[in-house]
Design a protein around this motif. Structure first.
Motif, PDB file in Angstrom:
ATOM      1  N   MET A 171       0.827  -1.210   0.000  1.00  0.00           N
ATOM      2  CA  MET A 171       0.000   0.000   0.000  1.00  0.00           C
ATOM      3  C   MET A 171       0.861   1.259   0.000  1.00  0.00           C
ATOM      4  N   ILE A 172       1.934   1.263   0.771  1.00  0.00           N
ATOM      5  CA  ILE A 172       2.835   2.430   0.791  1.00  0.00           C
ATOM      6  C   ILE A 172       3.467   2.629  -0.584  1.00  0.00           C
ATOM      7  N   ASN A 173       3.872   1.534  -1.200  1.00  0.00           N
ATOM      8  CA  ASN A 173       4.464   1.626  -2.535  1.00  0.00           C
ATOM      9  C   ASN A 173       3.472   2.200  -3.543  1.00  0.00           C
ATOM     10  N   ASN A 222      12.129   1.856   1.914  1.00  0.00           N
ATOM     11  CA  ASN A 222      12.715   1.790   0.570  1.00  0.00           C
ATOM     12  C   ASN A 222      11.723   2.257  -0.490  1.00  0.00           C
ATOM     13  N   ALA A 223      10.437   1.880  -0.310  1.00  0.00           N
ATOM     14  CA  ALA A 223       9.399   2.285  -1.272  1.00  0.00           C
ATOM     15  C   ALA A 223       9.280   3.798  -1.340  1.00  0.00           C
ATOM     16  N   ILE A 224       9.354   4.463  -0.184  1.00  0.00           N
ATOM     17  CA  ILE A 224       9.264   5.936  -0.159  1.00  0.00           C
ATOM     18  C   ILE A 224      10.531   6.552  -0.754  1.00  0.00           C
ATOM     19  N   GLY A 230      10.650   6.373  -4.481  1.00  0.00           N
ATOM     20  CA  GLY A 230       9.678   7.314  -5.042  1.00  0.00           C
ATOM     21  C   GLY A 230      10.259   8.709  -5.160  1.00  0.00           C
ATOM     22  N   TYR A 231      10.979   9.152  -4.128  1.00  0.00           N
ATOM     23  CA  TYR A 231      11.634  10.465  -4.193  1.00  0.00           C
ATOM     24  C   TYR A 231      12.730  10.483  -5.271  1.00  0.00           C
ATOM     25  N   PHE A 232      13.453   9.377  -5.416  1.00  0.00           N
ATOM     26  CA  PHE A 232      14.487   9.326  -6.454  1.00  0.00           C
ATOM     27  C   PHE A 232      13.860   9.423  -7.847  1.00  0.00           C
ATOM     28  N   GLN A 265      19.140  -3.470  -0.690  1.00  0.00           N
ATOM     29  CA  GLN A 265      18.288  -2.730  -1.623  1.00  0.00           C
ATOM     30  C   GLN A 265      18.358  -1.230  -1.343  1.00  0.00           C
ATOM     31  N   THR A 266      18.413  -0.869  -0.062  1.00  0.00           N
ATOM     32  CA  THR A 266      18.535   0.547   0.308  1.00  0.00           C
ATOM     33  C   THR A 266      19.795   1.145  -0.289  1.00  0.00           C
ATOM     34  N   PHE A 267      20.918   0.468  -0.079  1.00  0.00           N
ATOM     35  CA  PHE A 267      22.194   0.984  -0.578  1.00  0.00           C
ATOM     36  C   PHE A 267      22.255   0.968  -2.103  1.00  0.00           C
TER      37      PHE A 267
END
Length: 858
Positions: free
Chosen positions: A479-481, A512-514, A517-519, A544-546
């Protein structure tokens, strides 16, 4: 498969059968292998044939292999000498030496493998520590499926590929494990796979003989030969129409196994339909009609399934008229019958059988399941119609749909990405007082994500809150994604806060989903702020974050900084991290560092091809085409396949280099339809710019072949092509006109309305009135009636080209009751009206009226 293969194999199996009978007649005290070999060698010596052939070569190998399978102890020297003598007679001295050398090599290799005392070594180690070490190694090197059977099949397959089937059996015996059904079935499947893959008759014969010996060994060890064992073998013979071999194997299967007769009837009927032996098919159906045994229904079930799968509708209907659906004991069989009834649209039979099933005590849930499979199997039926038919049949039978069938129907909608219909079904379930498991909501969310219906996340979240559904962390992650995809970052953060209400801790995947999205929005500062929020919430960054952070870096210093943080955090490099490093270095202009990434010792072997493909894409995207092509050539030489995204990236960036052959070669590397179509249009775009008419036609032909069963897709295949021709500067109208004729004459299709609209625009841009009038006639030739938009387009074209008289005639055909159409007409008159007025004055028309001012009453 060649016919000779079938004949050779039949003779081979008959010889093997005779040998088997001879072995059975030998007294126990005598070596059966030695006697059989002596008799076989004697028969070969007496043969007049002096030249070896493929059959005899295969037979010698099979005879030797039979020795191995039927001997519990190692063969004696006499057997080895006899085996060598056979090879010498059949293959000649040279081949004999080769085989002898190979056999001794394999024997020593096997002996070395089996004599490794690995069990004793394990016992000497500390048991607990050793188990942990093995577990860690497995996690690093293997990815197992969820079931024990699939894991074991994978193990057996790998052993058989490395050691061979017979050696694998011996290995399991050496390790203290008896060969069981799972081992045998895995080895049989492997033999059949190899036989199918090979185009070499000798290899196929050898694999089939191994399968035969495995079946024989199973029976000798007292195992019941079930369909899982013999099914793949019989399907092989059916696919290649090998009748004699089919009969030979059936004899072995039926020996002391009469219970399999009804199931073998299914394969037999499949065989006769495959070879189109109508007499045999009629004979089987006739005997079935006369048969009155207790197992008649079992035969009827299997014949019905065989006829359905063979698409013999007439015979299927004929058999349906004689069957009693209530006597069929197998629920799976009834399910399959209803599937075929749906596929064949046999509504009368479906309703008749459902009414009969209601009269017996099988339960409403089972009948609801049959209705589901019937309705969802109907071809070319919209999801909404499937749901309506599903409900109507339940209403006719006065049944209430089971919750499980609702779930299956919702899953069916999600698989087709019909998420609105799925959500409507959920609402109906709530109205009926039924509930859904959380997994169903997650599957709907995933379908919404795949179908880009991101806005539905609010409706689903509201549904979850309203009906007191307890979501899990995966539900919130999806849902956040989806909320981020709608660019509602505030809503995404709101969901993070709502986690406390459900006693759920935030996960790395949610942040990570947020961040990603900003990227996507190129808001790097906001993305880095997400990283800080993760730290404050005590949520650890993962690989995945990195990979997101590194992949969006534009300077080498930032990349080094994140690499150091990764090291301090103890996060291991993954495939995604290496790909991110390549993209980060390429974006910051450090192309040499990007190229060096693939030489890092830690690069995983399994993902190496994807990482190199990412390097090709990154270099090509940043103008380093020479280096990208060099790496691509290296991969070709190493027989490594470039990833589809990298191929498309190369095609996109090669369009300005003027090498059509290379573009076409790259296009051949793509197998997936969607990717190939995408790349094809890119190549066509290049051909339009360079006026490669013949290549455009050839590619369009391939596109038509790819969509030969999709009438809707074929109608719009050419729209993009004519759109590009219309937008090309300078306009090459002749190319468009030639393509129009080629589509009609060479491809045999008529253009769509949109294609002709684009060509009409191209005529205006090219200022060609004659071509404009010709395209206008093409609408009628293509069977496309003129509509309001057609008249408006032609009116604009004639005004722009100065044919005001024809424009006035077209104007009279445009309805005047639509305000939007009127505004378009006025805009055309405003754009081209001055020229019309001037021309009218020069011609001194008697009316003295401006064409644009026809006193049109708006």
């Amino acid at each position: 498969m060649p016919a000779s293969k079938s004949k050779t194999l039949g003779a081979l199996f008959r010889s093997a059968s005779k040998l088997s009978k001879q072995w059975k007649s030998v007294s126990p005290s005598t070596s059966a292998e030695d006697i059989a070999l002596k008799q076989y060698v004697s028969s070969i010596k007496s043969s007049s044939s002096s030249q070896p052939n493929a059959s005899s070569k295969a037979l010698s190998e099979i005879a030797a292999e039979s020795l191995y399978f039927n001997s519990a102890a190692d063969s004696g020297e006499s057997s080895k000498l006899l085996s060598k003598e056979i090879s010498s007679i059949l293959l000649g001295d040279l081949d004999s030496h080769l085989i002898d050398s190979e056999a001794s090599s394999n024997g020593s290799c096997l002996e070395n493998v089996l004599d490794v005392p690995w069990l004793s070594n394990v016992e000497k180690c500390n048991t607990s520590l050793r188990r942990k070490e093995i577990a860690r190694e497995r996690k690093e090197k293997w990815t197992f499926k969820s079931t024990q059977i699939s894991r074991f099949q994978q193990l057996v397959k790998q052993c058989a590929c490395k050691l061979g089937t017979d050696t694998t059996i011996k290995v399991f015996g050496k390790l203290g494990r008896e060969t069981g059904l799972k081992e045998y079935n895995a080895l049989i499947r492997l033999c059949i796979e190899k036989a199918r893959e090979s185009n070499d008759e000798e290899v196929s014969l050898k694999q089939l003989s191994k399968a035969y010996q495995l079946l024989k060994s199973m029976k000798e060890q007292g195992f019941q030969v079930e369909e899982e064992s013999y099914g793949p073998i019989l399907m092989y013979f059916i696919d290649f129409g090998m009748v004699q071999e089919f009969d030979f194997y059936c004899e072995l299967i039926l020996d002391r196994n009469a219970d399999s007769l009804a199931r073998l009837a299914y394969y037999e009927l499949l065989l006769w339909t495959k070879v189109e032996n109508e007499d045999k098919i009629e004979e089987l159906l006739y005997h079935l009609s006369l048969y009155d045994g207790a197992d008649k229904s079992a035969f009827q079930e299997n014949y019905l399934l065989a006829l359905c799968e063979s698409d013999r509708v007439k015979d299927f209907v004929r058999l349906l008229q004689t069957i009693d659906i209530t006597n069929i004991s197998s629920t799976d069989c009834v399910t399959n019958i209803f599937k075929f009834l749906g596929e064949l649209r046999l509504e009368s039979f479906a309703k008749k059988f459902l009414q009969e099933l209601v009269t017996i005590d099988i339960g409403a849930k089972a009948i609801s399941k049959f209705i589901y499979h019937y309705t969802t199997s109907m071809p070319s039926l919209a999801v909404e119609d499937v749901i309506l038919e599903f409900k109507n049949l339940h209403a006719e039978l006065e049944l209430r749909p089971a919750s499980s069938q609702y779930q299956m129907l919702i899953t069916h909608c999600c698989e087709l990405l019909k998420v609105h219909a799925a959500l409507d079904m959920v609402d109906q379930m709530f109205e009926a007082g039924l509930t859904l498991p959380l997994e169903t909501y997650n599957s709907i969310l995933e379908a919404c994500d795949k179908s880009c219906e991101y806005n539905l996340v609010h409706r689903i979240y509201s549904m979850i809150l309203r009906h007191d559904i307890k979501p899990n962390s995966e539900t919130f992650r999806i849902m956040i994604n989806m909320t981020v995809r709608t660019k509602d970052f505030e809503g995404a953060y709101g969901m993070l806060k709502d986690l406390e209400k459900f006693n759920i801790k935030p996960t790395t995947g949610m942040y990570n989903a947020i961040m990603v999205g900003y990227f996507r929005e190129k808001d790097t500062s906001a993305a880095l702020e997400v990283l800080k929020q993760m730290e404050d919430a005590n949520v650890k960054s993962d690989a995945q974050t990195f990979s997101y952070l590194i992949g969006n870096c534009t300077s080498g210093d930032n990349i080094s900084k994140f690499l150091d943080e990764m090291k301090d955090s103890g996060v291991q490099h993954t495939k995604q991290v290496y790909m991110a490093l390549i993209n980060g270095y390429a974006a910051s202009g450090q192309f040499e560092k990007a190229k060096q990434v693939i030489y890092d010792r830690g690069v995983p072997v399994k993902g190496f091809n994807e990482i190199r493909s990412a390097l090709v894409s990154a270099l090509a995207s940043h103008g380093q085409m020479s280096d990208a092509l060099d790496i691509y050539e290296e991969m070709k030489e190493a027989q490594c396949k470039l990833e589809p995204k990298a191929v498309i990236c190369l095609i996109e960036n090669l369009q300005f280099e003027g090498n059509l052959c290379r573009l076409l070669h790259l296009l051949e590397q793509l197998n997936g339809l969607d990717q190939w179509v995408d790349a094809s249009y890119r190549v066509i775009s290049y051909c339009i710019r360079k006026n490669h008419f013949r290549s455009i036609v050839d590619l369009l032909k391939k596109l038509v072949d790819a969509y030969k069963y999709d009438e809707v897709a074929k109608e719009v295949l050419f729209d993009e092509v004519f759109c590009q021709i219309a937008e090309k500067d300078p306009i090459n109208l002749q190319l468009g006109l030639d393509l129009l004729q080629a589509i009609k004459k060479e491809i045999g299709l008529l253009p769509s309305r949109q294609s002709l609209d684009f060509l009409l625009s191209a005529c205006v841009n090219a200022k060609d009135l004659q071509a404009c009038n010709m395209i206008w006639k093409e609408y009628k030739i293509a069977g496309l009636p003129y509509n309001i938009l057609s008249y408006v387009r032609m009116y604009r074209a004639l005004l722009a080209l100065g044919d005001y008289k024809s424009a006035a005639n077209i104007l009279n055909k445009i309805p005047r009751d639509d305000i939007h159409v009127c505004s378009v007409v006025q805009a055309c008159q405003a754009a081209y009206g001055m020229s019309a007025s001037t021309k009218g004055k020069k011609k001194k028309k008697k009316t003295g009226k401006d064409v644009r001012c026809e006193k049109w009453s708006w």
